[in-house]
Each structure stands twice: as C-alpha cells, then as structure tokens.
Write a protein that holds these residues in place. Structure first.
Motif, short mmCIF file in Angstrom:
data_model
loop_
_atom_site.label_atom_id
_atom_site.label_comp_id
_atom_site.label_asym_id
_atom_site.label_seq_id
_atom_site.Cartn_x
_atom_site.Cartn_y
_atom_site.Cartn_z
N PRO A 42 106.37 -60.08 -36.58
CA PRO A 42 107.13 -59.39 -35.53
C PRO A 42 106.33 -59.05 -34.28
O PRO A 42 106.89 -58.48 -33.34
N ALA A 43 105.06 -59.40 -34.25
CA ALA A 43 104.23 -59.11 -33.07
C ALA A 43 103.23 -60.24 -32.91
O ALA A 43 102.78 -60.85 -33.89
N PRO A 44 102.84 -60.56 -31.68
CA PRO A 44 101.90 -61.66 -31.45
C PRO A 44 100.48 -61.30 -31.85
O PRO A 44 100.11 -60.12 -31.92
N GLU A 45 99.71 -62.33 -32.13
CA GLU A 45 98.30 -62.16 -32.46
C GLU A 45 97.49 -62.00 -31.18
O GLU A 45 97.93 -62.39 -30.10
N PHE A 300 115.64 -66.00 -41.83
CA PHE A 300 115.57 -65.90 -43.29
C PHE A 300 116.89 -66.34 -43.93
O PHE A 300 116.90 -67.10 -44.91
N LEU A 301 118.00 -65.87 -43.40
CA LEU A 301 119.30 -66.24 -43.98
C LEU A 301 119.53 -67.74 -43.93
O LEU A 301 120.18 -68.32 -44.80
N LEU A 307 109.86 -65.80 -47.15
CA LEU A 307 109.96 -64.38 -47.46
C LEU A 307 109.95 -63.62 -46.15
O LEU A 307 109.53 -64.15 -45.11
N LEU A 308 110.41 -62.39 -46.19
CA LEU A 308 110.52 -61.62 -44.95
C LEU A 308 110.52 -60.14 -45.27
O LEU A 308 111.17 -59.69 -46.22
N GLN A 309 109.78 -59.38 -44.45
CA GLN A 309 109.95 -57.93 -44.49
C GLN A 309 111.26 -57.61 -43.78
O GLN A 309 111.45 -57.98 -42.62
N VAL A 310 112.16 -56.96 -44.47
CA VAL A 310 113.47 -56.66 -43.89
C VAL A 310 113.30 -55.67 -42.74
O VAL A 310 112.66 -54.63 -42.91
N HIS A 569 105.04 -42.36 -43.71
CA HIS A 569 104.37 -43.44 -44.42
C HIS A 569 105.47 -44.37 -44.92
O HIS A 569 106.33 -43.99 -45.71
N ARG A 570 105.42 -45.59 -44.48
CA ARG A 570 106.55 -46.49 -44.66
C ARG A 570 106.69 -47.02 -46.09
O ARG A 570 105.72 -47.17 -46.81
N VAL A 571 107.94 -47.28 -46.43
CA VAL A 571 108.28 -48.03 -47.64
C VAL A 571 108.84 -49.36 -47.15
O VAL A 571 109.85 -49.39 -46.43
N LEU A 572 108.18 -50.45 -47.49
CA LEU A 572 108.58 -51.76 -46.99
C LEU A 572 109.45 -52.48 -48.01
O LEU A 572 109.20 -52.42 -49.21
N THR A 573 110.46 -53.16 -47.49
CA THR A 573 111.38 -53.93 -48.31
C THR A 573 111.21 -55.40 -47.96
O THR A 573 111.37 -55.79 -46.81
N ASP A 574 110.87 -56.20 -48.95
CA ASP A 574 110.71 -57.64 -48.76
C ASP A 574 111.82 -58.38 -49.51
O ASP A 574 112.23 -57.97 -50.60
#
Length: 606
Positions: A42-45, A300-301, A307-310, A569-574
C-alpha cells in the motif's frame, strides 16, 4: 463517509470485481509452468540499501528477501525464537553481555553480478563489518544509525566524527575494537555497554552484508537500485514506486524447512505442509504498489494477488464478527487474523513553536489535543475496529508491554480538554469560535497527511475532534516518501504512522522517544534527560522485574509530556487465495516469502 455512501462503495467493489473477473487479464504470451507469487504493497518503497531506507517498513521487507543477516527466526515458533541464518550457530556471549562472537558458515555465495567480474563471490565476515560501517558514513545520512550508536561500539563513532570534522571520506579500512572480522569467517562485536538483547539486532536486515565490490561499481548514490545479496531471491526488474519483480537466485544455496512449530493448529498445519519442501517454493515474486484500498481489494477478488492484508475500512465487510463472509468462503478464500507488535501514533514535533516545548502551557496543549481526539471513532472508522487502544508506545509481544497498564493516552474527554485549554490561556479572544494562543496569536494546528482514502477518514476524525474543543486544524498533503523526509528534517508540526517491532525487545519503542535519536527514529524530537537515563538503564538489564519497573517509569513520562499520541496496536486481517500455502504473518520476521507456495501461473509476466 456516511453509511449510505459506504454501502454504495461496497456495492461498487463487488460489481467491479465481477466485471474484472469476466474481463480477465490483458492478452499476452503466457509463460506456463512458472510459480509467481503476486503481492500488493500500500505504499511505495524508498530503495534497497539498508543504510539509506530509514526504517521504511515496505523497503525493509523487500530487502529482507535478498540480503541475509547472520541470524533469523524460526518461522513457526511461538514465542519467537532466534536461529542461525548465515551463521553456523547463535553467538557466543561473554558473561557481561558485551562481547558477541559468531562464525559465518563457509560456502554461502552472493547472487551473480557484474561487480564480481564473472567470478563467484563467497560471503565472508568482513562483508558484515563493511555493511555496518556504512551506517556510520556521514554521506548516507542514515536514519537507522541510532540502532548501532546505542551499542557504543568502540572506535566507530570516532571514525564518523573524523570524517565530519575533516570533511574527508569515511575510513572503512581502519580496524576498530567494536566491530572486527577475526578471520575469514569469524565476526566479533564488542559493545561499549552491556546489552543482553543485542542478538535480536543480528536478525534484522540492518545487519545484512554488503559486498564492497558492489558499492565500488555502482556508487553510494546508486546502491539503492542495485541490491546484491545471498538470499533466496534477487531483483529482476524495478519500476520505482510501481512494481518490483524478483526471481529465484541461482546462487542461493537452498534450504529445507526445519523448525520447532508452536503447538497451535495453524503452525502445526503449516509445518506439515512445509515438511521436506525445498525453499524458496516459488520462481518469481511480483510486488505491485497500489496505494488506494479499493483497487488493491479488487485485485485480490480478481485473483491477481495470492494474499492480501484486508484494508481496515473493509474488514467488517470481509469478516463480519470475525468470520469470513460467505461469498468469500464459497470461493475457498481463507482468513487469518494476527495481533501485531506495532503502535500507530501521531507525533508532535517538540521543536515546533506552536506544539513543541516543555513549559506547562505547551504540555497542556498537547494533552488537551490528546483528550479532545476521539480515539474510539478513529479505531472504529479508520482501523475498522481492528486495534487494541494504545496506552503507551510499547506494543504487544514485546518486553515492557503490560495489558493491565492504564494511562491517559486513550482517554477521550472533550470537557477536560476544554478546561485544560482555558486554564492555560488558550481561549477565544476575538469571538470567532476558535481559540488563540496565550500571547493572542492564532492557534492553528497543521497536520500532515497523504491523500489515500484511509488518510481522508482519519482527517475527518481529527477535524471533528478539534472542532469540538475550538481548535482550528489544517492539512498539509504530500506523498509518503516526501513526508518521511520532512519528518527526518523536523519541519512538520504533526504527522503519524505506525512503528513495527522487528524483535521481542520493547526497548525498540522507547528508543523512538530517546533524545539522541532525534532525526532518526525519534520523530517527535523529544529530549528529556530524565527519560533518556531511564532508557539507558533499562537497556543494560536482563529481562525481569527491575527492567520492567524502569520501562513503566519511562511510559509514565511519555504519557505526561505527550510527544506522541498513541492510537493503538493493530490487529491485521489477511485473506489467502485457495491455492496459497505456507503463509502466516510472523510478528517479527520479514523474510517469509520463501515459505509461500502458489499454483503454477500461466499469466504473462509483464
């Protein structure tokens, strides 16, 4: 976003996905039989040089697939467990936790590169010495130098100071006590002060080796475009800020998964799948930079990404009540959720004339802004409810984190905020509805922001929150890379992002407010001697009650002075496609792509 507009947006996602699926990929010559792992960031390097990426999470993740530090983590072990990577074994440690010696395994080779003149180039201990010295070289202006300065490695600071003072090139050839190659394969670190957790640093890409010949060929300015490592993948093609392609490195020694998986269903199932598998499992990895949530999700769809972090704004649509939505379950999509050792924050630049400073009225302003900010609305609308409210900088899974610890960091109390502002002279003097500063000049907060959908949602929460307490706030919009540069130069008033721990050491988070780290990891430029002494004392102690007590004192000071407003503090959904295997989001590892498997891909490589 109002509920009706949000429903229309979600319906558009579903319709867009259906149309994309019908349209299929653009016609091109297929390359059957290749296993290609497709991912979206979601962000450039910012580049691929460890000494110059300035703790950029996405760049570090990319680097970790190519460049190997001496140590790593057992992929499936919990709690996290260090294991050798290029080293033969974990380091030998002196009784005072100051001398660490390890031996690099012979027979490890770099990816082929013109810098080596057509010859195979073996990894040696001197490559690690050279790579770490590059952080001290003033020409790189490394934002991650603080990680090594804190070790007080004897001799290295003097080399840096000499180069700055005499305006001469950094001296890489002088041997120093703090960092030496004892022979071709033996590496020794001598710290200026005890640090029982130093080996964790040896498992990060900051301790990855750099061959001196590569720098000689491409120059320091171009090193970020020419990563050459010993890892499982090498860079194949790079379109800056858009697309990064990797391929399996023919020089990689190969490995078979070995580990001690946690006694949990996911880790046990992954261990069974990985048993006997030679790594890496895919031939290519393609990373596309897609900054907006909607096109990432549509990709993703449509099956484009394995895989993808939602996106946080879609979590309740994808996994209502924590259960995968039926339309995704029918397609065989799988769901993983993981609490993360990170902290999302907004910082106040402590040298800024409006929000900075240590006088009572400046402290009161920052605390009032924190009290006025609607933390609950932020977590719900920006993070999709997927976060633990933040009480301090220190995140779950790391030392110093106490789930029972409570500070005022997460409190939302507009009445108290208004009373605090009134008491210290931040009042509306001209009757326009907005408060002025105690000296009568306008009080205007300027918050930096990107232009993504998530940032726009966050900005709405900030605007509503500050309106309620009569504080005017404006936005300064730019790109991630530009805002990161401005942060390092200390020219922004307020901005924010997330810091993710690369190890179980919670001291990492305390370092982000340590005075000497200003311009590096200390985004706020907070400088309080009493706090700095606590950070230094806890660093020398082994884990235990004495260290925990010092870390608690440090957390209390940060809650009192409020250089950072910690959001959570995030909870990530993949979500994973049906054919994606071997993946889970390890709390600290970045070099995980080698474990992931996908079906053979007939899609074109372009």
């Amino acid at each position: 976003m109002d509920p009706q507009a949000r429903r229309r947006w979600l319906q558009g996602l579903a319709l867009g996905a259906s149309s994309a699926a019908l349209a299929g990929p653009a016609a091109a010559a297929p390359r059957p039989g290749r296993k290609r792992l497709r991912l979206a960031h979601p962000a450039p390097e910012t580049g691929f040089d460890p000494a110059q990426v300035n703790s950029d999470y996405y760049s570090i993740t990319l680097i970790a697939q190519m460049l190997e530090p001496p140590l790593g983590y057992d992929y499936l072990a919990l709690p996290a467990r260090l294991v050798p990577r290029t080293a033969e074994a974990l380091p030998e440690v002196s009784a005072d936790h100051r001398v660490f010696t390890l031996r690099i395994r012979p027979g490890i080779f770099y990816s082929d590169d013109p810098a080596f003149g057509g010859r195979s180039r073996e990894l040696v201990a001197a490559d690690y010495v050279y790579a770490i010295k590059r952080f001290f070289d003033p020409q790189h202006k490394s934002g991650d130098l603080y990680q090594f300065e804190a070790l007080k490695l004897p001799g290295l600071a003097a080399l840096r100071e000499r180069a700055i003072r005499d305006r001469t090139p950094f001296d890489y050839d002088t041997e120093v006590e703090g960092l030496r190659a004892l022979d071709r394969y033996t590496l020794r670190f001598t710290l200026g002060a005890p640090d029982p957790r130093f080996p964790y640093l040896l498992a990060t890409p900051f301790c990855a080796p750099i061959a001196r010949e590569v720098v000689a060929r491409y120059g320091a300015a171009q090193m970020g475009a020419h990563p050459v490592g010993t890892g499982p993948f090498r860079l194949k093609r790079w379109v800056r800020g858009a697309r990064i392609e990797f391929e399996r490195s023919p020089s990689f020694r190969g490995e078979v998964y070995q580990g001690q998986p946690a006694d949990q269903p996911l880790q046990q199932a992954l261990a069974a799948d990985l048993a006997g598998q030679r790594l890496p499992r895919v031939d290519e990895v393609v990373v596309e930079v897609v900054e907006e949530d909607q096109p990432r999700w549509l990709g993703f769809l449509n099956g484009r990404y394995a895989l993808l972090q939602v996106p946080f704004g879609l979590v309740n649509h994808v996994a209502p009540n924590g259960t995968l939505a039926p339309y995704l379950a029918r397609r065989g999509v799988r769901l993983q959720r993981q609490s993360m050792p990170d902290m999302g924050m907004s910082y106040f630049t402590m040298t800024h004339p409006v929000v900075g400073g240590y006088t009572p009225e400046k402290v009161a302003l920052r605390r009032a802004v924190s009290l006025g900010f609607d933390q609950t609305a932020y977590i719900e609308h920006v993070l999709g409810g997927q976060a633990i409210p933040g009480q301090s900088l220190i995140a779950p899974f790391t030392s110093g984190y106490d789930p029972a610890y409570k500070s005022g960091m997460s409190d939302h109390d507009p009445a108290r905020a208004k009373a605090l502002l009134d008491a210290y002279g931040y009042v509306d003097r001209d009757g326009d509805g907005w408060r002025e500063q105690p000296d009568g000049t306008p009080l205007v907060l300027e918050k930096a922001s990107q232009s993504t959908q998530r940032d726009r949602l966050a900005n709405e929460v900030w605007k509503r929150s500050m309106d309620r307490i009569g504080v005017r706030i404006t936005l300064r919009t730019s790109t991630w890379s530009e805002l990161l540069k401005l942060t390092r130069s200390g020219t922004l008033m307020m901005w924010g992002f997330a810091w993710s721990a690369a190890s179980p050491d919670g001291g990492f988070f305390l370092d982000t407010a340590y005075g000497p780290n200003a311009g590096e990891s200390n985004d706020s430029r907070f400088a309080l001697p009493a706090y700095d002494r606590l950070v230094e004392r806890q660093k020398r102690l082994p884990d235990g009650p004495e260290r925990e007590a010092l870390m608690r004192e440090a957390k209390n000071l940060l809650a009192a002075y409020m250089p950072y407003k910690v959001h959570g503090h995030r909870v990530l959904t993949d979500v994973l496609q049906p054919g994606t295997r071997g993946y889970w989001r390890h709390p600290f590892m970045r070099d995980t792509w080698r474990f992931v498997d996908v079906p053979a891909d007939d899609e074109p490589a372009a």
